[in-house]
Design an enzyme around this catalytic site. Sequence first.
Site, PDB file in Angstrom:
ATOM      1  N   GLY A  74       0.822  -1.202   0.000  1.00 57.12           N
ATOM      2  CA  GLY A  74       0.000   0.000   0.000  1.00 57.12           C
ATOM      3  C   GLY A  74       0.854   1.248   0.000  1.00 57.12           C
ATOM      4  N   ASP A  75       0.302   2.310  -0.566  1.00 52.45           N
ATOM      5  CA  ASP A  75       0.977   3.601  -0.494  1.00 52.45           C
ATOM      6  C   ASP A  75      -0.081   4.695  -0.547  1.00 52.45           C
ATOM      7  OD1 ASP A  75       3.891   4.689  -0.557  1.00 52.45           O
ATOM      8  OD2 ASP A  75       2.730   6.037  -1.816  1.00 52.45           O
ATOM      9  N   GLN A  76       0.200   5.778   0.132  1.00 51.91           N
ATOM     10  CA  GLN A  76      -0.726   6.908   0.141  1.00 51.91           C
ATOM     11  C   GLN A  76       0.059   8.186  -0.090  1.00 51.91           C
ATOM     12  OE1 GLN A  76      -2.676   8.328   3.885  1.00 51.91           O
ATOM     13  NE2 GLN A  76      -4.552   7.782   2.803  1.00 51.91           N
ATOM     14  N   ALA A 111      -3.385   3.881  -2.734  1.00 53.79           N
ATOM     15  CA  ALA A 111      -3.243   2.743  -3.638  1.00 53.79           C
ATOM     16  C   ALA A 111      -2.967   1.472  -2.859  1.00 53.79           C
ATOM     17  CB  ALA A 111      -2.102   3.011  -4.620  1.00 53.79           C
TER      18      ALA A 111
END
Length: 198
Positions: A74-76, A111
């Site tokens: 995950g990435d933000q 994401a």
Amino acid sequence: MSLNVILASGSESRRRLLTSAGVEAEAVRPNVDEDAMKAGLRAEGLPVRDQAMRLAELKAVKISQRRPGLVIGGDQMLALGDEAFDKPKDLEGARDHLRKLSGKAHTLETAIVVCENGEPVWRHLARPKLTMRPLSEDFIEQYVEQVGDPLLSTVGAYQLEGLGAQLFNKIEGDYFSILGLPLLPLLDYFRIRGVLPS
């Protein structure tokens, strides 16, 4: 659970969200140089949402190449127009973030990618939009002093689940995605894969 689930992240909030929802996931840090990756992606001129998706995939693929099961990456990233915000380096950086975001709407490009055997098998992008109310300098100072170092762990220098709720006058989007994990679509995928009962 029939499949091993691994969270390719050191994020305590993502792990806690999964555990609370009944998903037992082992957390494994992917140890990627995020700063170097972001610099490269920005040099390519990628939109912020695509940068977040590429980083999420990179993390998941890296762990999935050496561990069996479903690996969640995950990435933000925070997008204010075309400008991407990273986590502030220090409390002065947190103050700067809040000054720039004050009175404006921004998007959290959140994401998530699931990999298996080193290959992406599912991905999702959530784009919650948050409108920050105009903040006075006095409020910013008091807020940063009260919350302190935990602000450095979030891209916008706020924690919505705590005092950060005071910063906003409008929020559009999924609460879990704001916290960094589009949990509901992920749980749907896990039901399809038999990780959770349907």
